[in-house]
Write an enzyme that holds these catalytic residues in place. Structure first.
Site, PDB file in Angstrom:
ATOM      1  N   LYS A 190     -11.560   0.486  -2.691  1.00  0.00           N
ATOM      2  CA  LYS A 190     -10.436   1.138  -3.413  1.00  0.00           C
ATOM      3  C   LYS A 190     -11.009   1.044  -4.974  1.00  0.00           C
ATOM      4  CE  LYS A 190      -7.282   1.325   0.333  1.00  0.00           C
ATOM      5  NZ  LYS A 190      -6.721   0.272   1.257  1.00  0.00           N
TER       6      LYS A 190
ATOM      7  N   SER B   4       0.852  -1.194  -0.088  1.00  0.00           N
ATOM      8  CA  SER B   4      -0.058   0.085  -0.059  1.00  0.00           C
ATOM      9  C   SER B   4       0.885   1.436   0.009  1.00  0.00           C
ATOM     10  CB  SER B   4      -1.029  -0.109   1.111  1.00  0.00           C
ATOM     11  OG  SER B   4      -0.240  -0.148   2.302  1.00  0.00           O
TER      12      SER B   4
ATOM     13  N   HIS C   5      -4.834  -3.360  -2.963  1.00  0.00           N
ATOM     14  CA  HIS C   5      -4.401  -2.351  -3.960  1.00  0.00           C
ATOM     15  C   HIS C   5      -4.236  -3.195  -5.298  1.00  0.00           C
ATOM     16  CE1 HIS C   5      -3.778   1.008  -1.347  1.00  0.00           C
ATOM     17  NE2 HIS C   5      -3.617  -0.086  -0.327  1.00  0.00           N
TER      18      HIS C   5
END
Ligand SMILES: *Cc1c(COP(=O)(O)O)cnc(C)c1O
Length: 429
Positions: free
Chosen positions: A277, A218, A246
């Site tokens: 995300k 991250s 991610h």
């Protein structure tokens, strides 16, 4: 008063500007009792170390352009990599869910809150990730907390990459399991820790070993050697959990994540991620076997003892998964990777095997990183100074993230500003 209609200026009254002064000054209200005095002392310590953090109000939706009370900022701080957080289809899905299922969920999923949108989402997630089943949580943080503490207890051993996210570290501590940390992305050091764990297992046969890593890290944006890690955990009879927070939506032919890209999904016992995300909504998930999900429903305390998320979030995430899997998802990813290539070539950065949307510029000193972020903000760009405890002390950085929502012109403007401010010379991790 008058017409009774709000003007944007009334809703968001202009506060005393903090933009032109150093943003790091605390409001000096004298402490009124020992508790307040102690907090004051601790906060002053954070200021002195350049570690003080504060919230900045944003008066617009999450997008490449953010409206603050003072100005509009170009947003290079978000993890909304595909630009879905403010996508019309996600908003519409959320609105429909509110109309059909209400605003709140009423209770934990196990009491009476297991509303249809969560079941739809979990079916979509399992099919997207190519696993038997999926379970969603109110956040990625609570997904890690609930699943790790359910799987590992005090007789067990957890082996973590040095740079895993705080939620994994917190879960590991809470589990009571014995912890070992392996050097970042270093299979040789992982093998040392696995050898040690195997010796412990020889003494206590009930000891289980769980290795945990991220696929894309991250704060550094680099990728884990998943193939090597899987070979090792198989060799030593351990289990593996991979956090794809991610990577989901960005890698692999079907955009499932880095495990798909490397063709190793089958070798991972627990695949976790976030819906907040690339998927543009909110919530967390674990994907794996049906038995794993049945077990977590019974044992994951952050799932059991927490009110279900709002149905709107689940519906928005389900829509996001449909988009990611569609031609539109392929287009968004292509656009994102074009911007990443543009940024790297504009600043003369080398090209890694798996370039990602997280582009840290390592400044080192905390106060210097804060000053750099402040100067960028004054120039109209939002990129945060990431400091301890998000990263190690002395490894503070500007963390720039690109999204599919950025135009080539905007990325060009950012690169020009970094050069003008003398911030283009910092190294990458
Ligand atoms: C953001 C993040 C999480 C937590 O997910 P949330 O849904 O934001 O709680 C977990 N792991 C990693 C690696 C993350 O970056």
């Amino acid at each position: 008063m008058g017409s009774g209609r709000y003007h944007s200026d009334d809703r968001f009254p202009r506060r005393r500007s903090f933009c032109s002064q150093t943003p790091e000054q605390p409001a000096k209200i004298p402490p009124v009792n020992p508790f307040e005095a102690e907090l004051d002392r601790r906060l002053s310590g954070l200021h002195q170390e350049g570690l003080y953090r504060q919230l900045r109000r944003i008066n617009s939706a999450q997008s490449p352009h953010l409206q603050t009370a003072e100005s509009t900022l170009l947003n290079f701080a978000s993890n909304d990599y595909l630009g879905l957080a403010n996508h019309p289809a996600l908003k519409l899905a959320a609105i429909h869910a509110v109309e059909s299922f209400g605003a709140g969920s009423g209770a934990s999923r196990l009491l009476c809150g297991s509303l249809a949108p969560f079941h739809q989402l979990e079916e979509s997630l399992a099919s997207f990730k190519g696993t038997e089943a999926a379970l969603t949580f109110s956040s990625g943080y609570t997904a890690a907390l609930g699943s790790i503490t359910a799987i590992a207890g005090k007789n067990d051993i957890l082996i973590l990459d040095k740079l895993v996210h705080a939620c994994i570290v917190d879960a590991a501590r809470l589990s009571g399991a014995r912890l070992r940390i392996f050097a970042h992305n270093d299979p040789a050091d992982l093998e040392h820790k696995l050898q040690w764990a195997q010796q412990q297992q020889a003494r206590t046969a009930s000891t289980r070993i769980l290795v945990i890593t991220e696929s894309v890290f991250s704060m550094d944006g680099d990728t884990a050697p998943l193939r090597e890690i899987i070979a090792l955990k198989d060799k030593y009879g351990a289990w593996l959990m991979v956090d794809e927070a991610h990577a989901t939506g960005l890698y692999g032919e079907r955009r499932r994540g880095l495990a798909e890209e490397l063709g190793v999904s089958e070798g991972i016992e627990l695949q976790m991620g976030t819906l907040g995300k690339s998927l543009g909504a909110g919530g967390g998930f674990v994907c794996g076997s049906r038995r794993l999900v049945d077990f977590l429903v019974n044992r994951a305390r952050s799932f059991i003892f927490s009110t279900a998320p709002v149905p709107a979030a689940a519906a928005a995430a389900t829509e996001a998964i449909a988009i990611v899997q569609s031609g539109q998802g392929a287009d968004l990813r292509r656009r994102l990777f074009e911007r990443i290539a543009q940024f790297r070539s504009d600043l003369g950065l080398s090209k890694p095997v798996y370039p990602g949307a997280i582009l840290p510029l390592i400044v080192g000193d905390e106060t210097k990183a804060l000053a750099a972020a402040h100067r960028l903000r004054e120039a109209g760009f939002l990129a945060p100074a990431i400091r301890y405890p998000s990263v190690a002390r002395g490894a503070a950085r500007l963390r720039i993230t690109l999204t599919a929502g950025h135009t080539a012109t905007e990325v060009g403007q950012l690169c020009a500003a970094l050069r003008t401010l003398g911030l283009d010379g910092y190294s990458q991790p």
